[in-house]
Enzyme design. Structure first.
Site: not given
Ligand SMILES: Cc1cc2nc3c(=O)[nH]c(=O)nc-3n(C[C@H](O)[C@H](O)[C@H](O)COP(=O)(O)OP(=O)(O)OC[C@H]3O[C@@H](n4cnc5c(N)ncnc54)[C@H](O)[C@@H]3O)c2cc1C
Ligand SMILES: *[C@@H]1O[C@H](CO)[C@@H](O)[C@H](O)[C@H]1NC(C)=O
Ligand SMILES: *[C@@H]1O[C@H](CO)[C@@H](O)[C@H](O)[C@H]1NC(C)=O
Ligand SMILES: *[C@@H]1O[C@H](CO)[C@@H](O)[C@H](O)[C@H]1NC(C)=O
Ligand SMILES: *[C@@H]1O[C@H](CO)[C@@H](O)[C@H](O)[C@H]1NC(C)=O
Length: 608
Positions: A543
């Site tokens: 998280h």
């Molecule tokens: C294993 C796991 C289990 C989890 N379980 C839960 C759950 O059950 N319930 C819940 O609420 N949350 C859960 N979470 C947390 C939740 O999924 C994340 O907090 C949330 O998805 C984060 O969203 P975000 O948009 O901030 O980042 P992300 O969804 O991580 O998106 C970032 C994106 O940017 C891309 N990216 C990064 N750097 C670059 C770059 N330099 N160039 C191009 N693209 C790039 C990545 O590839 C990715 O697709 C879990 C997370 C994980 C990893």
């Protein structure tokens, strides 16, 4: 006669078709779980090295918006922006597409041992992760369309109302509990019968139960009632209490934000998604502080894409601060040490928040009824059964362990049936051989229950910082969990609740006993011993957030309440990095809320 003949052919074809699908899934599951066992986790962005080192820079055109990262937030934001016909958006993603395997909820952990995970580990830790190899916890992050929502646990939890009031109290206008509730509802398509007025129906993102509920759910609910937890819709009126899990699945399949949102928008001509590229830099004119666009690389080539209106970084709580720092936005001292010219001195990468996660295993004399994989697949194809349940997760309870007026729950108990695939568990937790040995010795997958404690509002903070000036290197992730003694003490209070659960009639009926961990045996004082065990076994909860926190004071915060980077024009951050304080729950729903709200702010700004 003729029609009977056709009917028989039709039925035959259907049966054949069905078993072809079953065979396909059976082979897919066999193959991917096998591959996970030998998968070598990458140590850096080697895949893009040639592109990063290439001298040739090509033009990739000009767009209104360039969104970096098609994860939870990026998928939602790009979809919403593309609803305006004359907004032209480029969405850039490092990973590849989701597939049939990553959509099977029960298979979630195997994605962590595949190219769908970036492959990060924490730096060696002092206060937690002590039972892990080199004291390093694995830090999985989704590297594919849908981002971490395409590999996560799919648990749908919004957090406590008070969390958002505290965001607002910091001076963030428009982020109080009442302000954000409409954005939670906007994206939701609720299939559960929750509290009136708290749920959205008809949004893009499905919320449902995995059905049928496992038998053990009854014991879990009964035990929680016995310890005076009420049975609630924890995404409704009360943030306290217990219930079965609400999941982001649809007809039993994972519903990532890519499936829920992007799928509706991908065909639009004003949205262009490019995958398998690495964004290495945001281009900012240091004379004027105006953002111009981004640089990104494929395996061999460098590109520049320009943004007429804005660049929006949605690369997640680890990669967003990395990209900003590589672009000259970050702590002055750190950037100077690394050798990056400073454009804005902001506390990027600091305030890394993570929920410590402590698994506690119980033995029972209950035996889970197992069935063949073929049966499970047949059920899955109907949207039912154990494959629709992420990693055996069953129920939860949000508990306040403190006396006095609660500021919200302090501990979550997450009830799961432990995964029997111990070698994979050892790998994804990076368990030392000695730690894993204890688990093996004591694991009875058909009859154990794990109660995982999540510390919901930790006081400790970690930090993301650069290894070097090169985008080939992974960033350093210092989780620094449990560095504040108060966090350990609250987890000990949480263990008290596990003990209460064990002593309920509902758990006595299944002869539940706490598994004795043969570690920290040289410690006599009981509190010290618990602390020792906690520091050994506590790992990440996935998280991560807070690394470009939102607030008015640019000494302490990176973005303002419109999510614009302080002092820089045309640059926003929209993802979990902007959380200034913890959310008391799982954080994906809050991330989606942030993106929904940001989309509205941006639309308002440019539509007039
Ligand atoms: C294993 C796991 C289990 C989890 N379980 C839960 C759950 O059950 N319930 C819940 O609420 N949350 C859960 N979470 C947390 C939740 O999924 C994340 O907090 C949330 O998805 C984060 O969203 P975000 O948009 O901030 O980042 P992300 O969804 O991580 O998106 C970032 C994106 O940017 C891309 N990216 C990064 N750097 C670059 C770059 N330099 N160039 C191009 N693209 C790039 C990545 O590839 C990715 O697709 C879990 C997370 C994980 C990893
Ligand atoms: C639950 O509440 C009842 C009635 O208030 C009380 O008698 C009992 O001790 C409580 N049980 C626990 C485990 O707190
Ligand atoms: C209950 O569990 C204990 C400890 O694991 C075991 O010794 C005992 O035989 C069990 N009792 C029953 C009835 O299963
Ligand atoms: C499990 O243990 C409980 C408590 O000791 C006992 O009443 C029950 O019969 C046992 N059940 C099985 C299936 O062994
Ligand atoms: C650019 O931003 C930095 C950090 O906010 C600030 O110190 C500097 O004065 C700004 N420069 C211009 C030209 O606005």
């Amino acid at each position: 006669m003729n029609s009977l003949f056709i009917m028989i052919i039709y039925l035959l074809l259907n049966v054949v078709n069905c078993s072809i699908t079953t065979t396909y899934y059976k082979q897919l599951i066999d193959q991917r779980t096998r591959e996970a066992r030998t998968y070598k986790i990458p140590k850096n962005n080697e895949q893009f090295r040639k592109g990063i080192e290439s001298d040739d820079m090509q033009n990739y055109g000009e767009y209104d918006f360039v969104v970096v990262g098609a994860g939870s937030a990026g998928s939602v934001l790009a979809t919403r922006l593309s609803e305006i016909a004359n907004f032209n958006t480029l969405l850039l993603e490092a990973g590849d597409e989701e597939d049939d395997f990553s959509q099977i909820p029960a298979m979630m952990i195997y994605n962590q041992l595949s190219r769908k995970n970036w492959g990060y580990y924490s730096t060696p830790q002092r206060y937690s992760c002590l039972g892990m190899n080199n004291q390093q916890c694995m830090v999985p992050r989704g590297k594919l369309v849908g981002g971490s929502s395409s590999i996560n646990g799919m648990i749908y939890v919004r957090g406590s109302c008070k969390d958002y009031d505290k965001w607002s109290d910091l001076g963030n206008h428009g982020w109080s509990c009442d302000d954000v509730l409409p954005y939670f509802k906007k994206s939701e398509n609720s299939q559960i019968r929750g509290d009136n007025g708290y749920h959205g129906i008809g949004g893009y993102w499905n919320v449902e139960y995995s059905l049928p509920s496992p038998d053990l759910l009854e014991n879990i609910i009964a035990a929680n009632l016995e310890i005076n937890q009420s049975i609630v819709d924890y995404n409704g009126r009360s943030g306290f209490g217990s219930n079965q899990l609400q999941f982001n699945i649809k007809h039993g399949k994972r519903q990532s934000l890519a499936k829920a949102f992007l799928e509706n928008a991908r065909a639009r001509s004003n949205l262009k998604l490019v995958t398998n590229i690495l964004v290495t830099k945001v281009i900012i004119d240091p004379e004027s502080n105006v953002t111009k666009g981004v640089e990104f690389v494929t395996q061999n080539t460098k590109f520049r894409a320009l943004a007429k209106k804005e660049v929006i970084v949605s690369a997640g709580a680890i990669n967003t601060p990395q990209i900003l720092m590589l672009s000259g936005i970050g702590p002055k001292k750190h950037l100077e040490e690394i050798g990056i010219p400073v454009i804005a001195d902001l506390p990027v990468g600091k305030n890394l928040i993570e929920h410590p996660y402590l698994p506690v295993v119980l033995h029972t004399n209950y035996t889970i009824k197992d069935t063949t994989m073929e049966n499970k697949i047949d059920l899955y194809l109907k949207g039912l059964g154990p494959l629709t349940r992420p990693d055996g997760m069953t129920g939860l309870a949000f508990i306040n362990t403190k006396n006095g007026v609660p500021e919200g729950p302090t501990i979550e108990m997450l009830f799961t049936e432990p995964n029997p695939d111990l070698s994979i568990i050892a790998k994804i937790f990076n368990l030392k051989e000695t730690t894993a040995a204890f688990l093996t010795e004591m694991n009875h997958p058909e009859s154990d229950i794990t109660i995982n404690l999540l510390l919901l509002r930790p006081k400790s903070r970690g930090r993301v910082f650069l290894k070097s000036i090169s985008p080939t290197d992974f960033p350093n992730i210092d989780l620094n969990m449990l560095s504040k003694q108060e966090d350990v003490d609250t987890l000990i209070e949480g263990l008290g609740y596990v003990w209460r659960i064990v002593q309920t009639n509902a758990f006595k009926n299944i002869n539940a006993t706490l598994l004795e961990i043969k570690m920290c045996n040289n410690v006599n004082n009981i509190k010290r011993k618990l602390e020792c065990l906690i520091r050994q076994m506590t790992t990440t909860c996935y998280h991560l957030c807070g690394t470009t926190a939102m607030g008015p004071d640019e000494k302490k915060f990176v973005v303002d309440d419109k999510l614009k980077v302080h002092g820089i024009r045309n640059l926003r951050v929209v993802d979990a990095s902007i959380f200034p304080l913890p959310v008391s729950g799982h954080i994906n729903a809050a991330t989606v809320m942030v993106a929904e709200k940001a989309a509205d702010v941006i639309k308002k700004m440019y539509e007039e």
